[in-house]
Design an enzyme around this catalytic site. Structure first.
Site, PDB file in Angstrom:
ATOM      1  N   ASP A   1       0.788  -1.247   0.000  1.00  0.00           N
ATOM      2  CA  ASP A   1       0.000   0.000   0.000  1.00  0.00           C
ATOM      3  C   ASP A   1       0.824   1.303   0.000  1.00  0.00           C
ATOM      4  O   ASP A   1       0.514   2.224   0.759  1.00  0.00           O
ATOM      5  CB  ASP A   1      -0.954   0.021   1.210  1.00  0.00           C
TER       6      ASP A   1
ATOM      7  N   CYS B   1      -2.008  -2.675   7.697  1.00  0.00           N
ATOM      8  CA  CYS B   1      -1.952  -3.659   6.610  1.00  0.00           C
ATOM      9  C   CYS B   1      -0.659  -4.477   6.603  1.00  0.00           C
ATOM     10  O   CYS B   1      -0.679  -5.672   6.298  1.00  0.00           O
ATOM     11  CB  CYS B   1      -2.203  -2.975   5.276  1.00  0.00           C
TER      12      CYS B   1
ATOM     13  N   LYS C   1      -6.844  -4.946  -2.983  1.00  0.00           N
ATOM     14  CA  LYS C   1      -7.616  -5.573  -1.907  1.00  0.00           C
ATOM     15  C   LYS C   1      -8.623  -4.582  -1.334  1.00  0.00           C
ATOM     16  O   LYS C   1      -8.402  -3.374  -1.378  1.00  0.00           O
ATOM     17  CB  LYS C   1      -6.674  -6.073  -0.809  1.00  0.00           C
TER      18      LYS C   1
END
Ligand SMILES: [Zn+2]
Length: 209
Positions: free
Chosen positions: A14, A156, A111
């Site tokens: 990310d 994450c 995701k």
């Protein structure tokens, strides 16, 4: 390279504009990891990158529930921590940081794209049963070890690391190539402690480059 990275994958989590300074959900110093991630990416036989990827009206957005971010509510029996709107496909915030060198990325996995289901881990969505397919991708390539870096370390990256251990990967955190958001406060220390207990190995870009 000081550590053996054969049969290993670098997981770049990310590194998107919304998680960098100026973004909707900025992580302090999030952009500073970009040069390190670029150097690391060139050294691994496999690189898999993720993007948080949420449609408008996503369950993780406080605005969806008409309330303020940074608090937890219950949605369909699951605890849902609420965030500002972030990483909406087509927005600048959802794009990778412009300095990120994506040329060596073998896989880009998105995701959290189901409206009613959040996904912190790169392996499983937050219902803990919906696979993203990453496990099978890596195991299909014979990859035994994963090295994690990216944003946010206590969200994450943390959930991805815990799942990686549970799935039997030798799991390494490249700590200086990751940054935490620490929301709620204290979550960064808690995440680091839990990763250590679970058997995640801590390393640094200096040891890998
Ligand atoms: Zn998200």
């Amino acid at each position: 390279m000081a550590e053996d990275v054969k049969r290993s994958s670098l997981l770049v989590i990310d590194v998107q504009n919304d998680f960098c300074p100026g973004g909707a959900l900025e992580v302090f110093g999030g952009d500073r990891i970009v040069p390190l991630v670029n150097r690391l990416s060139g050294r691994f036989p496999n690189v898999a990158a993720t993007q948080d990827w949420h449609p408008p009206g996503h369950v993780s957005f406080a605005s969806t529930h008409g309330t303020e971010p940074f608090r937890t509510i219950q949605v369909d029996g699951l605890d849902q921590f609420l965030w500002p709107d972030h990483c909406i496909p087509g927005s600048r915030g959802a794009e990778f940081h412009p300095g990120l060198d994506t040329r060596s990325f073998n896989l880009i996995l998105r995701k959290g794209s189901k409206k009613g289901l959040d996904s912190y881990s790169a392996f499983f969505e937050n219902d803990r049963t919906t696979s993203t397919g990453l496990e099978h991708y890596l195991k299909g390539l014979g990859i035994r070890s994963v090295y994690l870096c990216g944003l946010a370390l206590d969200v994450c990256v943390y959930y991805t690391a815990m799942d990686a251990v549970a799935l039997g990967f030798d799991t390494h955190l490249v700590q200086d190539a990751s940054r935490g958001v620490d929301r709620p406060e204290g979550s960064l220390d808690q995440a680091l402690g839990r990763m250590r207990e679970a058997g995640v190995l801590f390393t640094s870009s200096e040891r890998l480059l």
